[in-house]
Scaffold this motif. Structure first.
Motif, PDB file in Angstrom:
ATOM      1  N   SER A   1     -23.446  -7.915 -11.661  1.00 45.68           N
ATOM      2  CA  SER A   1     -22.889  -6.737 -11.851  1.00 45.68           C
ATOM      3  C   SER A   1     -21.455  -6.660 -11.321  1.00 45.68           C
ATOM      4  O   SER A   1     -20.779  -7.736 -10.804  1.00 45.68           O
ATOM      5  CB  SER A   1     -23.804  -5.763 -10.840  1.00 45.68           C
ATOM      6  OG  SER A   1     -23.474  -6.028  -9.473  1.00 45.68           O
ATOM      7  N   GLY A   2     -20.521  -5.680 -11.518  1.00 48.82           N
ATOM      8  CA  GLY A   2     -19.239  -5.534 -11.154  1.00 48.82           C
ATOM      9  C   GLY A   2     -19.061  -5.013  -9.875  1.00 48.82           C
ATOM     10  O   GLY A   2     -19.758  -4.438  -9.093  1.00 48.82           O
ATOM     11  N   LYS A   3     -17.821  -5.574  -9.205  1.00 52.88           N
ATOM     12  CA  LYS A   3     -17.629  -5.278  -7.893  1.00 52.88           C
ATOM     13  C   LYS A   3     -17.185  -3.779  -7.985  1.00 52.88           C
ATOM     14  O   LYS A   3     -16.448  -3.412  -8.939  1.00 52.88           O
ATOM     15  CB  LYS A   3     -16.523  -6.245  -7.310  1.00 52.88           C
ATOM     16  CG  LYS A   3     -16.341  -6.203  -5.885  1.00 52.88           C
ATOM     17  CD  LYS A   3     -15.243  -7.514  -5.673  1.00 52.88           C
ATOM     18  CE  LYS A   3     -14.495  -7.441  -4.363  1.00 52.88           C
ATOM     19  NZ  LYS A   3     -14.849  -6.239  -3.521  1.00 52.88           N
ATOM     20  N   GLY A   4     -17.159  -3.268  -6.714  1.00 52.05           N
ATOM     21  CA  GLY A   4     -16.620  -1.944  -6.615  1.00 52.05           C
ATOM     22  C   GLY A   4     -15.015  -1.942  -6.370  1.00 52.05           C
ATOM     23  O   GLY A   4     -14.663  -2.949  -5.930  1.00 52.05           O
ATOM     24  N   GLY A   5     -14.394  -1.068  -6.863  1.00 49.09           N
ATOM     25  CA  GLY A   5     -12.923  -0.993  -6.706  1.00 49.09           C
ATOM     26  C   GLY A   5     -12.775  -0.701  -5.196  1.00 49.09           C
ATOM     27  O   GLY A   5     -13.376   0.180  -4.581  1.00 49.09           O
ATOM     28  N   ASN A   6     -11.522  -1.203  -4.675  1.00 51.86           N
ATOM     29  CA  ASN A   6     -11.168  -0.877  -3.249  1.00 51.86           C
ATOM     30  C   ASN A   6     -10.595   0.580  -3.198  1.00 51.86           C
ATOM     31  O   ASN A   6     -10.004   1.077  -4.137  1.00 51.86           O
ATOM     32  CB  ASN A   6     -10.153  -1.762  -2.707  1.00 51.86           C
ATOM     33  CG  ASN A   6     -10.475  -3.207  -2.737  1.00 51.86           C
ATOM     34  OD1 ASN A   6     -11.788  -3.361  -2.760  1.00 51.86           O
ATOM     35  ND2 ASN A   6      -9.638  -4.184  -2.842  1.00 51.86           N
ATOM     36  N   GLY A   7     -10.706   1.216  -2.034  1.00 47.97           N
ATOM     37  CA  GLY A   7     -10.167   2.489  -1.690  1.00 47.97           C
ATOM     38  C   GLY A   7      -8.693   2.107  -1.663  1.00 47.97           C
ATOM     39  O   GLY A   7      -8.401   1.158  -1.190  1.00 47.97           O
ATOM     40  N   CYS A   8      -7.555   3.129  -1.874  1.00 49.72           N
ATOM     41  CA  CYS A   8      -6.244   3.090  -1.679  1.00 49.72           C
ATOM     42  C   CYS A   8      -5.910   3.585  -0.658  1.00 49.72           C
ATOM     43  O   CYS A   8      -6.324   4.755  -0.264  1.00 49.72           O
ATOM     44  CB  CYS A   8      -5.918   3.807  -2.965  1.00 49.72           C
ATOM     45  SG  CYS A   8      -4.063   3.671  -2.950  1.00 49.72           S
ATOM     46  N   VAL A   9      -4.774   3.028   0.209  1.00 40.98           N
ATOM     47  CA  VAL A   9      -4.024   3.656   1.216  1.00 40.98           C
ATOM     48  C   VAL A   9      -2.781   4.286   0.661  1.00 40.98           C
ATOM     49  O   VAL A   9      -2.040   3.395   0.243  1.00 40.98           O
ATOM     50  CB  VAL A   9      -4.030   2.811   2.307  1.00 40.98           C
ATOM     51  CG1 VAL A   9      -2.989   3.319   3.545  1.00 40.98           C
ATOM     52  CG2 VAL A   9      -5.227   2.255   3.002  1.00 40.98           C
ATOM     53  N   SER A  10      -2.453   5.577   0.805  1.00 41.75           N
ATOM     54  CA  SER A  10      -1.164   5.783   0.033  1.00 41.75           C
ATOM     55  C   SER A  10      -0.901   7.167   0.768  1.00 41.75           C
ATOM     56  O   SER A  10      -1.893   8.007   1.450  1.00 41.75           O
ATOM     57  CB  SER A  10      -1.229   6.057  -1.339  1.00 41.75           C
ATOM     58  OG  SER A  10      -0.540   7.127  -1.983  1.00 41.75           O
ATOM     59  N   PHE A  11       0.457   7.693   0.872  1.00 36.44           N
ATOM     60  CA  PHE A  11       1.015   8.841   1.440  1.00 36.44           C
ATOM     61  C   PHE A  11       1.574   9.663   0.541  1.00 36.44           C
ATOM     62  O   PHE A  11       2.484   9.028  -0.332  1.00 36.44           O
ATOM     63  CB  PHE A  11       1.553   8.637   2.787  1.00 36.44           C
ATOM     64  CG  PHE A  11       0.769   8.263   4.021  1.00 36.44           C
ATOM     65  CD1 PHE A  11      -0.153   9.023   4.864  1.00 36.44           C
ATOM     66  CD2 PHE A  11       0.528   6.957   4.099  1.00 36.44           C
ATOM     67  CE1 PHE A  11      -1.151   8.544   5.633  1.00 36.44           C
ATOM     68  CE2 PHE A  11      -0.371   6.256   5.048  1.00 36.44           C
ATOM     69  CZ  PHE A  11      -1.307   7.110   5.777  1.00 36.44           C
ATOM     70  N   ARG A  12       1.541  10.898   0.475  1.00 36.02           N
ATOM     71  CA  ARG A  12       2.295  11.772  -0.508  1.00 36.02           C
ATOM     72  C   ARG A  12       3.793  11.391   0.064  1.00 36.02           C
ATOM     73  O   ARG A  12       4.088  11.634   1.142  1.00 36.02           O
ATOM     74  CB  ARG A  12       1.930  13.048  -0.082  1.00 36.02           C
ATOM     75  CG  ARG A  12       2.466  14.120  -1.398  1.00 36.02           C
ATOM     76  CD  ARG A  12       1.490  15.241  -1.154  1.00 36.02           C
ATOM     77  NE  ARG A  12       2.253  16.480  -1.770  1.00 36.02           N
ATOM     78  CZ  ARG A  12       2.111  17.472  -1.688  1.00 36.02           C
ATOM     79  NH1 ARG A  12       1.281  18.108  -0.731  1.00 36.02           N
ATOM     80  NH2 ARG A  12       3.012  18.463  -2.214  1.00 36.02           N
TER      81      ARG A  12
END
Ligand SMILES: Nc1nc2c(ncn2[C@@H]2O[C@H](COP(=O)(O)OP(=O)(O)OP(=O)(O)O)[C@@H](O)[C@H]2O)c(=O)[nH]1
Ligand SMILES: [Mg+2]
Length: 339
Positions: free
Chosen positions: A12-23
């Protein structure tokens, strides 16, 4: 080439990583976290399709992978999901994990679906972790891991003919005499725990597949004995051979047995109860002068308008006639001359 067993590796496919970002915008000092979550990885499903009749595809494509989920992005953008993969298998396929006996799924009807490996979940981005006390989280989750498993796919023959009847009437003996199947046979009820299939050669050019299923008793639909779940193995057969023990030593009432078995089948699926049926009275070698049970069954068949055969599965008597009658009926059914 007729492939009846293949090994496949499914990932199966790996899940994508969550992102760290600020407005970060002009006139918005200290904009909050806006890292999006990763997309879920793709899963792999097997789905039965009546237009496919072999597993040969997998011989050439033994390794199948689903796509991974894309990483999350800033601006709360969620990563794209990895596409699920649907692999088609013929009806009659069973699936096991390699080196394990247990059957994970048995595709008996078209359109059945089995989730073989599930995609990893997308990781949550830092936007998710914001709280009143934690306004600028720098944490995010990694995407869930992919799963890889080795499976064995096996294509079973689908039976044309099913042998039904009470336990111990000689169903397994019959299949062992007319085909190469070697099922367990013993003088006690519930010897057969799983269905057996055998190929019966009628002549040089013709053959049919016959199935021996565990015996049915009163209350099978309530789970008595081995229950009625095995009846699904005769759901797609075209003919039923109803085997009845007429030996004077059976301590059974053949007519009662017939009605009990039919009642249980009716409860499971009334369509099966309507299927073309041949009555075979077995163990005639034990009759001697006590022919009452045989006569009763012959009379029953006449009343119901069903073909009747007297056989001794053990001694091989009357089997050739039964085989010809089955084969002939299969031909007529194919030409839709009987139903
Ligand atoms: N004398 C005689 N015995 C038979 C005949 N057919 C089967 N038997 C015996 O009856 C017993 C039960 O036979 P099986 O073939 O195991 O019966 P089954 O219907 O498959 O039984 P379950 O699997 O328990 O439902 C065995 O001891 C067989 O040898 C026959 O034609 N004549
Ligand atoms: Mg048996």
């Amino acid at each position: 080439m007729f492939v009846d067993q293949v090994k496949v590796i499914l990932r199966s496919g790996k899940g994508g990583n969550g992102c760290v970002s600020f407005r970060r915008e002009k006139r918005v000092p200290r904009g909050g976290p806006n890292g999006g979550r990763g997309g879920d990885g793709g899963s792999i499903y097997l789905i039965s399709d009546q237009n496919i009749n072999s597993l040969v595809y997998f011989r050439f494509h033994p390794i199948n992978k689903a796509k991974r989920g894309a990483h999350g992005e800033g601006g709360n953008r969620q990563g794209k999901r990895g596409e699920d993969l649907y692999l088609r298998v013929p009806v009659g396929t069973i699936i096991r994990e390699e080196d394990k006996e247990e059957i994970l799924f048995d595709f008996l009807q078209p359109g059945e679906e089995f989730l073989a490996v599930k995609g990893g979940k997308g990781g949550r981005g830092n936007a998710f972790f914001k709280s009143s006390t934690h306004q600028a989280p720098r944490s995010s989750e990694e995407g869930g891991e992919e799963t890889e498993k080795d499976f064995i796919l096996e294509l079973k023959l689908i039976a044309d003919v099913g042998i039904i009847g009470f336990p111990n009437v000689g169903k397994s003996t019959l299949i062992s005499k007319i085909s190469a199947a070697k099922p367990a046979i013993a003088d006690y009820p519930f010897t057969t725990l799983i269905p057996n299939l055998g190929v019966v050669d009628v002549d040089e050019f013709k053959s049919f597949v016959i199935a021996d299923i565990p015996g049915l008793i009163e209350g099978a639909h309530l789970g008595h004995g081995l229950g009625i779940k095995f009846l699904k193995h005769v759901e797609r057969t075209k003919i039923l051979v109803h085997l009845i023990d007429v030996s004077p030593y059976s301590e059974r009432e053949p007519i009662e047995d017939f009605h009990t078995v039919m009642k249980e089948i009716e409860v499971f699926n009334s369509q099966i109860a309507k299927r073309y049926q041949i009555i075979a009275a077995n163990k005639t070698d034990l009759l001697g002068k006590k022919k009452e049970r045989l006569d009763e069954v012959r009379e029953l068949a006449k009343k119901k308008g069903l073909p009747f055969f007297a056989i001794s599965a053990l001694k091989g008597e009357g089997l050739q006639e039964l085989i010809y009658a089955i084969s002939e009926t299969l031909n007529l059914l194919k030409e839709k001359k009987v139903s």
